[in-house]
Scaffold this motif. Structure first.
Motif, PDB file in Angstrom:
ATOM      1  N   ARG A  23       0.840  -1.206   0.000  1.00 24.19           N
ATOM      2  CA  ARG A  23       0.000   0.000   0.000  1.00 24.19           C
ATOM      3  C   ARG A  23       0.871   1.251   0.000  1.00 24.19           C
ATOM      4  O   ARG A  23       0.572   2.231  -0.677  1.00 24.19           O
ATOM      5  N   GLU A  26       2.178   1.845  -3.454  1.00 22.02           N
ATOM      6  CA  GLU A  26       1.146   2.395  -4.331  1.00 22.02           C
ATOM      7  C   GLU A  26       1.065   3.908  -4.177  1.00 22.02           C
ATOM      8  O   GLU A  26       0.965   4.639  -5.163  1.00 22.02           O
ATOM      9  N   LEU A  27       1.094   4.382  -2.925  1.00 17.69           N
ATOM     10  CA  LEU A  27       1.031   5.824  -2.688  1.00 17.69           C
ATOM     11  C   LEU A  27       2.281   6.528  -3.192  1.00 17.69           C
ATOM     12  O   LEU A  27       2.198   7.617  -3.766  1.00 17.69           O
ATOM     13  N   THR A  32       3.220  10.439  -3.537  1.00 18.81           N
ATOM     14  CA  THR A  32       3.290  10.780  -2.120  1.00 18.81           C
ATOM     15  C   THR A  32       4.707  10.521  -1.609  1.00 18.81           C
ATOM     16  O   THR A  32       5.347   9.556  -1.995  1.00 18.81           O
ATOM     17  N   ALA A  37       3.541   8.565   3.143  1.00 19.75           N
ATOM     18  CA  ALA A  37       2.823   7.359   2.733  1.00 19.75           C
ATOM     19  C   ALA A  37       2.815   6.333   3.862  1.00 19.75           C
ATOM     20  O   ALA A  37       1.782   5.705   4.131  1.00 19.75           O
ATOM     21  N   LYS A  40       0.378   7.534   6.521  1.00 20.16           N
ATOM     22  CA  LYS A  40      -1.005   7.460   6.049  1.00 20.16           C
ATOM     23  C   LYS A  40      -1.509   6.012   6.048  1.00 20.16           C
ATOM     24  O   LYS A  40      -2.612   5.729   6.515  1.00 20.16           O
ATOM     25  N   VAL A  41      -0.700   5.092   5.551  1.00 22.56           N
ATOM     26  CA  VAL A  41      -1.129   3.694   5.471  1.00 22.56           C
ATOM     27  C   VAL A  41      -1.243   3.066   6.857  1.00 22.56           C
ATOM     28  O   VAL A  41      -2.226   2.381   7.152  1.00 22.56           O
TER      29      VAL A  41
END
Length: 160
Positions: A23, A26-27, A32, A37, A40-41
């Motif tokens: 994840r 991906e960001l 990001t 990132a 956030k994840v």
């Protein structure tokens, strides 16, 4: 089930780490910064937000505060995850809501009948999971290995 500690117990440190890193990547690929990132994840995973934790081989169950008449499906099984949604199959439809499975006499709303097809599944956005469902089970591929040590029920799985 909520929180990183619960997820760690459910699938193990390595599998959760791999999932979270995917994840994060991906960001980062979307622009990001890496540190942002990561924060956030992990924050989203700790809050059990579907975009951060949804994955293949998961079972999600309808939350207790969701009206069965509005969401007749009691559980979903995630067949596939993409960057924007999951593909799910209904695994348990309330009998009162769907007494014939499909067809003209089905009580399931027409937009939901396609998701009752276990062979193909249907796209489901992450926010729809968040609104009506919560993660109940996650069977990562590591648990299929004969050497995998899965914690026994009622234990923390840490140092036991």
């Amino acid at each position: 089930m909520t929180g990183l500690a619960s997820l760690t117990w459910l699938i193990g440190t390595q599998a959760l780490s791999d999932h979270i890193l995917a994840r994060v990547n991906e960001l980062v690929e979307a622009g990001t910064e890496y540190a942002e990132a990561c924060a956030k994840v992990t924050d989203a995973a700790d809050a059990s937000e579907a975009w951060a934790i949804a994955a293949t081989r998961q079972t999600w169950v309808r939350r207790h505060d969701v009206d069965p008449d509005e969401m007749p499906v009691r559980s979903l099984y995630v067949l596939e995850r993409t960057a924007t949604h999951v593909v799910v199959a209904y695994t348990d439809v309330d009998q009162a809501a769907d007494d014939t499975d499909d067809g003209d006499r089905a009580n399931l709303q027409p937009q939901w009948i396609a998701q009752n097809d276990h062979s193909q599944g249907a796209e489901y956005p992450f926010d729809a999971l968040d609104m009506s469902f919560e993660l109940a089970a996650w069977e990562p591929f590591e648990h299929l290995l004969p050497t995998a040590a899965v914690p026994a029920a009622g234990t923390t799985g840490v140092g036991e």
